[in-house]
Structure formats: structure tokens, C-alpha cells
Design a protein around this motif. Structure first.
Motif, PDB file in Angstrom:
ATOM      1  N   GLN A 121       0.852  -1.172   0.000  1.00 13.21           N
ATOM      2  CA  GLN A 121       0.000   0.000   0.000  1.00 13.21           C
ATOM      3  C   GLN A 121       0.883   1.215   0.000  1.00 13.21           C
ATOM      4  N   ASP A 122       0.544   2.162  -0.781  1.00 10.61           N
ATOM      5  CA  ASP A 122       1.393   3.340  -0.931  1.00 10.61           C
ATOM      6  C   ASP A 122       1.623   4.032   0.402  1.00 10.61           C
ATOM      7  N   ILE A 123       2.936   4.291   0.638  1.00 12.18           N
ATOM      8  CA  ILE A 123       3.259   5.088   1.798  1.00 12.18           C
ATOM      9  C   ILE A 123       3.510   6.479   1.270  1.00 12.18           C
ATOM     10  N   TRP A 124       2.924   7.404   1.869  1.00 11.73           N
ATOM     11  CA  TRP A 124       3.159   8.783   1.443  1.00 11.73           C
ATOM     12  C   TRP A 124       3.979   9.512   2.480  1.00 11.73           C
ATOM     13  N   LEU A 125       5.106  10.013   2.064  1.00 13.20           N
ATOM     14  CA  LEU A 125       5.884  10.890   2.936  1.00 13.20           C
ATOM     15  C   LEU A 125       5.371  12.291   2.661  1.00 13.20           C
ATOM     16  N   ASP A 126       4.615  12.790   3.591  1.00 16.93           N
ATOM     17  CA  ASP A 126       3.916  14.034   3.317  1.00 16.93           C
ATOM     18  C   ASP A 126       4.419  15.140   4.215  1.00 16.93           C
ATOM     19  N   TRP A 127       4.884  16.155   3.562  1.00 13.42           N
ATOM     20  CA  TRP A 127       5.390  17.347   4.254  1.00 13.42           C
ATOM     21  C   TRP A 127       4.360  17.865   5.246  1.00 13.42           C
ATOM     22  N   GLN A 128       3.093  17.922   4.774  1.00 11.92           N
ATOM     23  CA  GLN A 128       2.044  18.530   5.577  1.00 11.92           C
ATOM     24  C   GLN A 128       1.792  17.792   6.879  1.00 11.92           C
ATOM     25  N   SER A 129       1.930  16.446   6.779  1.00  2.00           N
ATOM     26  CA  SER A 129       1.537  15.675   7.945  1.00  2.00           C
ATOM     27  C   SER A 129       2.637  15.588   9.002  1.00  2.00           C
ATOM     28  N   LEU A 130       3.796  16.177   8.700  1.00  4.54           N
ATOM     29  CA  LEU A 130       4.897  16.102   9.667  1.00  4.54           C
ATOM     30  C   LEU A 130       4.668  17.090  10.785  1.00  4.54           C
ATOM     31  N   ASN A 131       4.924  16.604  11.958  1.00  6.56           N
ATOM     32  CA  ASN A 131       4.693  17.453  13.111  1.00  6.56           C
ATOM     33  C   ASN A 131       6.031  18.024  13.604  1.00  6.56           C
ATOM     34  N   ILE A 132       6.763  18.617  12.650  1.00  6.83           N
ATOM     35  CA  ILE A 132       8.081  19.142  12.974  1.00  6.83           C
ATOM     36  C   ILE A 132       8.098  20.585  12.557  1.00  6.83           C
ATOM     37  N   SER A 133       8.758  21.386  13.328  1.00  4.79           N
ATOM     38  CA  SER A 133       8.812  22.792  12.943  1.00  4.79           C
ATOM     39  C   SER A 133      10.124  23.076  12.231  1.00  4.79           C
ATOM     40  N   GLY A 134      10.093  23.970  11.288  1.00  7.98           N
ATOM     41  CA  GLY A 134      11.295  24.368  10.572  1.00  7.98           C
ATOM     42  C   GLY A 134      11.463  23.571   9.296  1.00  7.98           C
ATOM     43  N   THR A 135      11.960  24.227   8.267  1.00  4.15           N
ATOM     44  CA  THR A 135      12.087  23.578   6.970  1.00  4.15           C
ATOM     45  C   THR A 135      13.186  22.525   6.981  1.00  4.15           C
ATOM     46  N   GLU A 136      14.366  22.904   7.453  1.00  2.06           N
ATOM     47  CA  GLU A 136      15.510  21.993   7.361  1.00  2.06           C
ATOM     48  C   GLU A 136      15.295  20.723   8.186  1.00  2.06           C
ATOM     49  N   PRO A 137      14.808  20.843   9.433  1.00  2.59           N
ATOM     50  CA  PRO A 137      14.565  19.595  10.180  1.00  2.59           C
ATOM     51  C   PRO A 137      13.578  18.687   9.462  1.00  2.59           C
ATOM     52  N   ARG A 138      12.548  19.293   8.854  1.00  6.83           N
ATOM     53  CA  ARG A 138      11.574  18.478   8.116  1.00  6.83           C
ATOM     54  C   ARG A 138      12.255  17.753   6.954  1.00  6.83           C
ATOM     55  N   LEU A 139      13.066  18.481   6.218  1.00  2.00           N
ATOM     56  CA  LEU A 139      13.762  17.877   5.071  1.00  2.00           C
ATOM     57  C   LEU A 139      14.685  16.766   5.555  1.00  2.00           C
ATOM     58  N   SER A 140      15.385  17.048   6.663  1.00  2.55           N
ATOM     59  CA  SER A 140      16.296  16.043   7.214  1.00  2.55           C
ATOM     60  C   SER A 140      15.534  14.788   7.600  1.00  2.55           C
ATOM     61  N   HIS A 141      14.373  14.988   8.206  1.00  3.64           N
ATOM     62  CA  HIS A 141      13.585  13.841   8.619  1.00  3.64           C
ATOM     63  C   HIS A 141      13.110  13.059   7.396  1.00  3.64           C
ATOM     64  N   LEU A 142      12.596  13.783   6.402  1.00  3.09           N
ATOM     65  CA  LEU A 142      12.124  13.110   5.187  1.00  3.09           C
ATOM     66  C   LEU A 142      13.262  12.336   4.532  1.00  3.09           C
ATOM     67  N   SER A 143      14.415  12.947   4.534  1.00  5.99           N
ATOM     68  CA  SER A 143      15.589  12.303   3.948  1.00  5.99           C
ATOM     69  C   SER A 143      15.874  10.994   4.667  1.00  5.99           C
ATOM     70  N   ALA A 144      15.786  11.030   5.976  1.00  5.18           N
ATOM     71  CA  ALA A 144      16.035   9.815   6.762  1.00  5.18           C
ATOM     72  C   ALA A 144      14.997   8.753   6.452  1.00  5.18           C
ATOM     73  N   MET A 145      13.729   9.177   6.326  1.00  4.02           N
ATOM     74  CA  MET A 145      12.660   8.215   6.057  1.00  4.02           C
ATOM     75  C   MET A 145      12.843   7.578   4.681  1.00  4.02           C
ATOM     76  N   ILE A 146      13.244   8.383   3.716  1.00  4.47           N
ATOM     77  CA  ILE A 146      13.440   7.837   2.362  1.00  4.47           C
ATOM     78  C   ILE A 146      14.474   6.729   2.402  1.00  4.47           C
ATOM     79  N   ILE A 147      15.562   6.984   3.115  1.00  5.15           N
ATOM     80  CA  ILE A 147      16.607   5.961   3.195  1.00  5.15           C
ATOM     81  C   ILE A 147      16.058   4.701   3.858  1.00  5.15           C
ATOM     82  N   GLU A 148      15.293   4.919   4.900  1.00  8.53           N
ATOM     83  CA  GLU A 148      14.765   3.782   5.646  1.00  8.53           C
ATOM     84  C   GLU A 148      13.852   2.934   4.759  1.00  8.53           C
ATOM     85  N   PHE A 149      12.906   3.593   4.076  1.00 11.80           N
ATOM     86  CA  PHE A 149      11.977   2.855   3.218  1.00 11.80           C
ATOM     87  C   PHE A 149      12.695   2.202   2.050  1.00 11.80           C
ATOM     88  N   HIS A 150      13.681   2.924   1.520  1.00 12.44           N
ATOM     89  CA  HIS A 150      14.423   2.370   0.381  1.00 12.44           C
ATOM     90  C   HIS A 150      15.126   1.096   0.794  1.00 12.44           C
TER      91      HIS A 150
END
Lengths: 678, 321
Positions: B247-276
Motif C-alpha cells: 500500500q502506498d506510503i506517502w511521505l507528506d510534508w504537511q503531515s509532519l509534526n516538525i517545525s522548521g524547513t531543514e529539520p523536516r527535510l532532514s527527517h524526510l531524507s532519513a525516512m526515504i533511506i529507511e523505506f528504500h
């Protein structure tokens, strides 16, 4: 500007260190001939120690150990019996420092410093010897030092390759050879200065050659040596055999056995003022006549100040003094080859008027002794019409009575030596004949004096220059006659005319005493004459053009260049020559030629890519030629073969050491394939 | 005031390929050569005072050596062609690897040439037998985004160390620096957490995962015949495979409960590696960009690149490739 902060390895590599040690040994070796011999084992030990350190067999010496070794070395130098502030001491200390320096070489910077000191020492070694072999060795040492410099810049990877030693050596030699044109230009044109401060005399005071006393037998000793005394080259007229009387010293004082100069005549320092005051050198005391000899003499090192010229010398340059008795002397003892230009007018009349001092010193005789000779002289003079007639009668006596020229005369004892020679032994050589002649003159009040110097010399094959050797040493006489002045008289010539015409070798040919006791002299071997001649010419050129190149020669050379420059074609020729040398030099440096930096195969490949572009196939920079070839041949299947062959060739040329399988002409083949692509 | 760096920048503009020519090479005596100059001066004094021609000759020879060396050191650098091959992408804080191809003129061998940056990687290059070679240099990266390696310093002291010849190469090559992967623990989004651990529905007739064997039917791919079974039994069996449609996993910027652009990007980056790494199918939704769920290396790079370039001005098309 290039800053700091690069992660560059600064350590000296193993190979760099080995090179450094080799260079050190090469530099230190020649000093073994001049300095205390114990320096050699010390230097060797230091090298050996350092090699153990690089091999990891022993540790880097601690500071305490190093200080102890250095202190020991300094103490050794101090107790070697050398003068404290002499050059020997300073060079010894420098050598020790040089030897120990390698013990603490860790960084590349230190290695460079060692090489620089090595360069310095190579030059310093020339203060001890300036011979041709020393010069050749110096060049060898420079090459090795430069090689060490290069080896220390090579990367470890490069040093591991098999021919790294050879390539460093080759590069060092090439560099030094390419330096030569520039070096010569600087050597010729760099202004020369006179010494800035007086330097402590450091060379040994061994004296060679003619000395200022003449006891019977002295000159016979010289005749045993074939060492070079000086060389002379003439511009214009060359002297005949009987004109080559190289006048050196005047011996006035006779003590009954030996002849010598008066102390006030040879102490140079006092002489400069005193003697000139007593016998002022007056220009008009010479009545210049006839054609002059213009010549250049290069005197070998003798440790004495006497110079030998054809008399009377009217003009002489360089660090020389002329005296009233027509002597020419150097201003100091000759410690290194000395070059002098001189002009002499042999037909001149000298001293028509005799000064009182000169008259007295050339009439001096011991108060008693040799009574037989004195009586004989008085009787002969009474028999003669005038002084000149008396001189002739004495000489004729030498020629007609049974006098022999020999280098093995009988001993004459200490008293009445003239009597014994003239009336008993009648065997002797130049010093006997000239001595007794002067005695016979003075005994009747005719001023006369002994002159010592050299007679003759050996022309080299082309007749460029004359080499005068110690065995050419000779003594003759000068007698002063009213209305004629000083006349040169060589009594030996009346006994043995061959001494004048054929030299000593001819004169003593009958008894085989030439260079007796000098069995290994090359003069004994006729078949070596050719080689000896060539070696001698080489030596002469070395002395004349390299060692003797000074302020004076520079001036003469520039002047002659400028003089000749006055004619336009010659100036053009010289200019063209210089231009040619520079072009050749630049060519040697690889600064000329095509400015294409790119290898030909790269150019061809670039064309290939352009062709592909036309077909719409673009090469991405990260694609290897192989990958690109695959893509291209997929898109152009009908040209696939050509593309594949071309790319393979290109890759082989670029990446396979040693080139392609097809040795003959890979580039041509690439061009052909490119044409096929259309 | 004259600014050397600006002048160099103007003189040596960025390029994909650069050949070191006369106008680009600088050369100065190295500090250590002052030592040799001192020795030369001393020798000149010795030559004057002892009036010794041979000392003069050594002295002048060394002067000539200093001069000739300028040419030698210059030539060791000149004609070198440096071509940028690639700048490999990396995560911020890691080393970016720059790959270069360096080639020499046909007849000039090159020794001990250094490539690098101050306080960064330094690589030594020798081109003796081969015409060209590839070198890799690494440079640290700090910020996500497009990264052009700074101007490269190229220098050599070969052959004697008496001179330093140097040049600069601005390589017109870009790498992407992905946001540094930092996973930030957060109250997970309902939608994602449910499906995280489920495997999804099987799709039969796939090609990925071995699901068992069945009897051979004409038309089956010979690739899928179970030859081992055939050897044992003499009957043909076909291996069957299944694919999983996660089932499609969506890494969604909107649904992240993190403040600040860079931390969000860093987190997404980490998740991408994990899922990959978990072979999962995931999609990325960030403001201004949506990447449909997929998986594989190319997809990962697409997602990470989107993160890296988030909010940065659009680059000209020429760099797209």
C-alpha cells in the motif's frame, strides 16, 4: 598566491635519504686529500648511522647524543694541529656539520638544506685544488647533488618504479647541461672585483722551482723534475731558441760557495720602497730598440714571488712590481696560477750609466779565497786590449780547454770552489760556468752578476704556446761594459752549445742523465709524446681561459669584441650567433615548437565526438569512450565496426601503458577510420 | 586595492574542461630557495676574495640552475588538461567526491603534481607511462542543495623544490547535496503507522518473489522451469512467482509534526533511506512537488534530489542532465 594548509607529506622518503647520503659522500670525498684524515671515518660513520636509522635498525639519535658527537668533532678539529682561524679549520668544521646534519634530516626542507651546503662545499673544494680532474669531479658532484634534489621531490610511488634512479640522474644531467649557456654568459660578463678584505693565507708554504740562492748543484736538482714552471704564448714575433732566456732572479752576493740575493733585494715588503729608492727604475735607463715580444705568461703555483720574463720588460700588467735590476716580481707569493701580460724589447740597451749601488753590488767578492783564479784573471786582463776582449778570452777558454757539461759533476768541497772547478775538475753545468765567469769578471773590476731563470721551453705542436718546465732551469751571467750597458753572457753555451739549441735533454744526451731518478716521468717515453702534448694543451686552455679569466681578460675580451663589432657584417654575425645560441637553448628547454598541448589522439577523438554530434549522438562527460561507443554503435548500426575500432584504438592509446597492439601507426589508423565515418 | 582572488576568478572562468596554459600558470620561487640564493651570494664573495674562477663557475652555475628551474617547474604543469567527469551526490556533512580526468601532452611526462584544496583532500598525480588518468577528490559539504566544488588548486614543486608553479581550475560540474538524514521521533501520523508493518496484497504471476511450483503448462517461460525438480522426477514443473503491491506510503510534508524547513527535510531524507532499504514503495509530497509512489535507486535519488533542491531557485536546463 598559494597558501598553506595542504595535506602534503613533508617527510623525506627512504629513497630520497639514500640519494642524500650518496651525494654527501661524493661531496666529502675530495676533502680527504687536504684535511685531517680522521674526518673520513667520522663522515662514514655518520652516514652508516643514518642508514641504520632509515632501515629501522637503530633509533633517531637523541639530542644529548648529537650534542656529544658534535662536541667531540669540534674538539677533534681543535687538536688536529690546525691554526685556529684558518680556512682548514673552518672547512673541517663545516664538513663535520655537513656530516652530522644528515642525522637529523627528517623533513624535506632539511634535505634541501643539506644539498645546498653540498653545493657550497663543492665550490670550497676548489680552494684546495683547481686541477682539471678536480673540476671534472666537481661537475660529477653537482650532478649527484642535483639528482638528490630531484629524488627528494619525486613521489614515493614514482620512486618505486625501477628506473627512478636513472631518471633522476638523467634529469639532473640534462638540467645542468642546459644551465651551461647561461652560466658561460654570466661567467664572461659578470664584473670581477678585487678582493674585499684580506684573507688569511691558508695554503701550505711549500716552495718549488728556482730559489733565491744558488749553491753548486741546486739547479741540477731542478733538472730532475719535469714539472711545469710556466707557459707563455706570443702575439706576433716568436723568440728563437737563443732568445728564450727567461730572466728571473739576480744573484749578486757571493760568499765563497753559493750565490744569493742580498737580503734587502728579496724581502718584498721592504723592497717596494727601499730598493726603488736605491736603484730607482728609470724609464730612460733603457734605450728601447728593435722589435718587441708581446706575450702572456701563466705561472704555476710556486709559493714564491719570482716571475720570469724576457728581459728587458718594458710593460707588464697585473699584480706585479718591476725593479731597477730588471727583475719582475709578483706582489705576493704565487699561490694559485697567475697570468701576466708583458712586452719586452730584447735588443734594448740597459743602464748605460751604472748607479753606485749597482756598481758596488755587482763587484762584490769575498775578501779572500780562490787566489789562483784571481791571479789568473789579472793576468788574462793584462793580456787583453779592453773589457770586451777580456770577456771573449774567458769564454773562448771555456770553449777551447777541456771543460765538460755534465749533470754529474764531482764535489768541490767548501773552500776555493772556483779554483777547484776552473783548474781541476773542469766538469760542471750552468751554475758552475756562470759562477766562475762572474767571479773572473769581478776579480778584475768588471761589474757582473748571476741571473737565474729558465732557458728555452717546448713549443706545443701548433706552436701556440711554449711550456717551460723545471728542467729548463738555467743560470747565466750579465756583464756591464762601458758604452754597451748590461750584456747577457751565457758561458754554458760556449761549453755545450746544444744546451741552448736543443735544451737540457740534448746537452746531456751523451751521459743519459736527463730526468735521472725520475723513472716514471712521461718524458722518458717517446710514444707517449702525443698524449702528453694533448694533455698539456688541455691544461694550458684550462689555465688560460678558465682559471686565468680575471678582470684583465674580461676587459680584453670585451674590448676585442667591441673592436670587431665596428664592422657591420661582423656585428651581424655575432648577433646571429647569440640569437642562434638562445634559440638552441630554448629548443633544448622545449619552449619552442607547436603550442598544441593536447595529444594527437585526444584531438582526433574530439573530432570523432563532433561527427557523432552531427548524427545526433551527444557524449556525456562521464561516459567512458567504451560506453559512448556502445551507445553510438546502437544508434548507427551500419558504422558500428568503425566506431568500435576507433574507440578501442583511442582507449589503448590513452590508458594502456606502452601503447597499442598495433605499433606501427595508431594515429594514422585512427585518421583513416575517422574518414570512413564520413 | 588589487584583489588577487577576484582577478584569478576573472582570468580562470569555470569550465568543464581546462588546459593549463601560460596565462593560467603562476610561478614563484619557493621559500626554501632563499637558502640557495644565500649560498650563491656567499660563493660570490668567496670567488671575489680568493679570486677563484672555479668558485665563480659553481656560483654562476647555481644561478643558471635557479633560472632553468623556472622553466622546468612550469613545464611540469603546462599542457595538463583537466576534465570534470562528475561530482557524486552526497548527504550534507559527508564528503562530496569529484572525479576528474587528467591528461598530459604526448611527450611530456608529469611528476608530483598535487590537486586539492586547502584543509581538504589533496591528491598527488604522476603521469609517466599513461596519457591520462582519473582521480577522485573529496570535499566536505555543509549545506543541502546544488554543490559546485570550489576552485581547485593545482601545484607542483617538481623537479627541485626551488620553485612552486601553481594554477587553478574552476570545474563547471555540480553535485547534489541531499539534506542530512536525521530522523526525528514524533507522534506518528495515523495513516502511515497502520500500514507500516503490513505487506500488502499479493499479485500472482509476478516475477519477484518465489511462491512455489506447479505443473508445467505449455507457454510457460523456460526461465521459470524448475530444472532441479525435473532432474529428480522427470516431470516438468514451473516455478511461480508473486509480486507484492504494497500500500502506498506517502511521505507528506504537511503531515509532519516538525517545525522548521531543514529539520523536516532532514527527517524526510532519513525516512526515504529507511523505506528504500526496506524495499518499500513510497511517494513524496512536498510543497510544489509530488512524486508518485515507487521504489528503486532512481526513485530514491529523485526524491532526495527534490528534497535537496526544495525552495532553491530553478537551475537552468543545461544542468538537468
Amino acid at each position: 598566491m598559494l597558501g598553506k594548509g595542504y595535506q602534503l607529506s613533508q617527510q623525506v622518503t627512504y629513497r630520497g635519504m639514500i640519494w642524500l647520503l650518496a651525494a654527501q659522500l661524493v661531496v666529502m670525498l675530495p676533502f680527504a686529500f687536504y684535511l685531517p684524515i680522521w674526518l673520513i671515518p667520522v663522515m662514514l660513520a655518520s652516514t652508516f648511522w643514518r642508514i641504520r636509522v632509515i632501515k629501522g635498525e637503530s633509533g633517531q639519535p637523541k639530542l644529548v647524543v648529537r650534542l656529544f658527537v658534535i662536541a667531540l668533532g669540534i674538539a677533534g678539529v681543535m687538536f688536529s694541529g690546525m691554526t685556529l682561524l684558518s680556512l682548514d679549520t673552518m672547512v673541517s668544521l663545516l664538513l663535520l656539520g655537513f656530516a652530522f646534519k644528515s642525522l637529523e634530516v627528517i623533513r624535506q626542507r632539511d634535505a634541501l638544506v643539506v644539498v645546498f651546503i653540498g653545493f657550497f662545499l663543492v665550490a670550497i673544494s676548489f680552494l684546495f685544488s683547481q686541477s682539471i680532474p678536480a673540476g671534472a669531479y666537481g661537475i660529477f658532484a653537482l650532478i649527484i647533488l642535483t639528482g638528490a634534489l630531484i629524488a627528494n621531490q619525486q613521489s614515493p610511488a614514482q620512486q618505486l618504479s625501477q628506473n627512478s634512479t636513472r631518471s633522476s640522474l638523467k634529469m639532473a644531467s640534462a638540467m645542468l647541461i642546459q644551465c651551461v649557456p647561461l652560466m658561460i654568459l654570466v661567467f664572461i660578463f659578470m664584473p670581477r672585483f678585487s678582493p674585499l678584505w684580506s684573507i688569511p693565507s691558508f695554503e701550505s708554504h711549500a716552495k718549488t722551482g728556482i730559489t733565491d740562492t744558488m749553491a753548486p748543484g741546486d739547479i741540477a736538482n731542478l733538472s730532475k723534475s719535469d714539472e711545469l714552471a710556466f707557459r707563455a704564448s706570443f702575439t706576433g714575433r716568436k723568440p728563437a731558441a737563443d732568445e728564450m732566456y727567461w730572466r728571473g732572479l739576480v744573484l749578486n752576493h757571493f760568499d765563497g760557495k753559493s750565490w744569493q740575493q742580498l737580503p734587502e733585494e728579496y724581502d718584498t715588503d721592504e723592497l717596494k720602497d727601499q730598493l726603488q729608492a736605491i736603484i730607482p727604475w728609470k724609464r730612460n735607463s733603457v734605450e728601447v730598440k728593435g722589435e718587441p715580444f708581446r706575450y702572456e705568461v701563466i705561472y704555476e703555483k710556486t709559493g714564491q714571488p719570482w716571475l720570469f720574463t724576457l728581459t728587458p720588460t718594458t710593460k707588464v700588467d697585473g699584480q706585479t712590481i718591476q725593479f731597477g735590476d730588471y727583475r719582475v716580481m709578483s706582489r705576493g707569493d704565487i699561490q694559485s696560477p697567475l697570468m701576466v701580460n708583458a712586452v719586452s724589447y730584447p735588443d734594448s740597451k740597459r743602464d748605460l750609466e751604472l748607479t753606485e749601488y749597482a756598481r758596488q753590488s755587482s763587484l762584490q767578492l769575498p775578501s779572500n779565497g780562490d787566489e789562483k783564479t784571481r791571479a789568473f784573471a789579472r793576468a788574462l786582463r793584462a793580456d787583453s786590449s779592453n773589457d770586451a776582449d777580456y770577456v771573449n778570452k774567458v769564454l773562448r777558454r771555456f770553449a777551447e780547454k777541456a771543460y765538460f757539461y755534465t749533470l754529474r759533476p764531482p764535489l768541490l768541497g767548501d773552500e776555493d770552489t772556483i779554483d777547484k772547478f776552473l783548474f781541476e775538475s773542469q766538469k760542471g753545468f750552468c751554475s758552475h760556468y756562470s759562477g766562475s765567469f762572474v767571479y773572473l769578471m769581478r776579480a778584475v773590476g768588471i761589474p757582473a752578476r748571476i741571473v737565474v731563470g729558465y732557458l728555452g721551453g717546448e713549443w706545443n705542436k701548433n706552436g701556440d704556446y711554449l711550456a717551460v718546465r723545471q728542467y729548463d732551469a738555467h743560470a747565466w751571467a750579465e756583464v756591464w761594459l762601458e758604452g754597451e750597458g748590461w750584456r747577457r753572457v751565457d758561458p754554458t753555451a760556449w761549453v755545450a752549445p746544444s744546451r741552448v739549441e736543443g735544451g737540457l735533454e740534448a746537452a746531456v744526451d751523451y751521459e743519459g742523465s736527463f730526468l735521472e731518478g725520475n723513472l716514471f716521468s712521461t718524458h722518458h717515453f717517446k710514444w707517449l709524446d702525443g698524449i702528453r702534448e694533448k694533455m698539456d694543451a688541455l691544461q694550458y686552455g684550462w689555465r688560460r681561459w678558465i682559471l686565468g679569466y680575471d678582470n684583465e681578460s674580461q676587459k680584453n675580451l670585451l674590448k676585442s669584441i667591441l673592436d670587431k663589432m665596428s664592422s657591420v657584417p661582423l656585428a651581424a654575425l655575432v648577433g646571429a650567433l647569440f640569437l642562434g645560441i638562445f634559440l638552441l637553448w630554448f629548443a633544448m628547454l622545449g619552449l619552442l615548437g607547436r603550442k598544441t598541448y593536447e595529444a594527437y589522439e585526444h584531438q582526433l577523438y574530439r573530432k570523432f565526438c563532433k561527427r557523432m554530434e552531427k548524427h545526433g549522438i551527444l557524449r556525456e562527460p562521464q561516459q567512458t569512450p567504451y560506453e559512448f561507443a556502445l551507445i553510438a554503435s546502437e544508434k548507427l548500426p551500419n558504422k558500428a565496426n568503425v566506431i568500435r575500432d576507433f574507440s578501442t584504438l583511442y582507449q589503448q592509446l590513452c590508458y594502456v601503458p606502452g601503447g597499442t597492439a598495433e605499433r606501427e601507426a595508431p594515429h594514422q589508423k585512427m585518421r583513416k577510420l575517422l574518414r570512413e565515418l564520413g | 586595492m588589487f584583489n588577487f582572488q577576484q582577478w584569478v576568478n576573472r582570468r580562470i572562468p569555470p569550465a568543464k574542461e581546462v588546459t593549463l596554459t601560460q596565462r593560467k600558470i603562476f610561478i614563484l620561487p619557493s621559500k626554501i630557495s632563499m637558502g640557495l640564493m644565500m649560498i650563491i651570494f656567499l660563493l660570490f664573495l668567496v670567488g671575489i676574495n680568493f679570486q677563484n674562477s672555479l668558485v665563480y663557475i659553481v656560483c654562476f652555475w647555481l644561478i643558471a640552475l635557479l633560472v632553468i628551474n623556472i622553466f622546468y617547474t612550469y613545464r611540469n604543469l603546462s599542457g595538463l588538461t583537466i576534465k570534470a567527469i562528475s561530482a557524486e551526490s552526497c548527504f550534507a556533512g559527508e564528503k562530496m567526491v569529484l572525479e576528474l580526468e587528467v591528461s598530459r601532452p604526448v611527450k611530456q611526462r608529469k611528476s608530483a603534481i598535487y590537486f586539492g584544496w586547502q584543509n581538504e583532500d589533496l591528491v598527488e598525480l604522476n603521469l609517466q607511462e599513461e596519457q591520462s588518468t582519473r582521480i577522485k577528490l573529496s570535499h566536505s559539504s555543509k549545506q543541502r542543495g546544488r554543490f559546485t566544488p570550489p576552485r581547485l588548486d593545482i601545484f607542483t614543486r617538481f623537479p627541485t623544490g626551488l620553485n612552486t608553479a601553481w594554477s587553478y581550475a574552476s570545474m563547471d560540474v555540480q553535485g547534489i547535496v541531499y539534506p542530512e538524514p536525521i530522523e526525528i521521533s514524533q507522534p506518528s501520523d495515523q495513516h502511515n503507522s497502520d500500514d507500516d508493518m503490513t505487506d500488502g496484497r499479493e499479485i500472482s504471476g509476478g516475477t519477484s518473489d518465489f511462491a512455489g511450483t506447479r505443473e508445467y503448462q505449455p507457454g510457460d517461460s523456460p526461465k521459470h522451469i524448475h530444472w532441479g525438480q525435473y532432474a529428480k522426477t522427470g516431470d516438468l514443473y514451473t516455478k511461480s512467482f508473486v509480486d507484492y503491491e504494497s500500500q502506498d506510503i506517502w511521505l507528506d510534508w504537511q503531515s509532519l509534526n516538525i517545525s522548521g524547513t531543514e529539520p523536516r527535510l532532514s527527517h524526510l531524507s532519513a525516512m526515504i533511506i529507511e523505506f528504500h532499504e526496506a524495499h518499500k514503495q513510497y511517494g513524496l509530497r512536498i510543497p510544489g512537488k509530488e512524486i508518485q509512489p515507487s521504489k528503486g535507486e532512481a526513485h530514491k535519488i529523485r526524491c532526495l534530489t527534490a528534497l535537496a533542491l526544495f525552495g532553491l531557485p530553478q537551475e537552468e536546463a543545461s544542468y538537468a542532465g
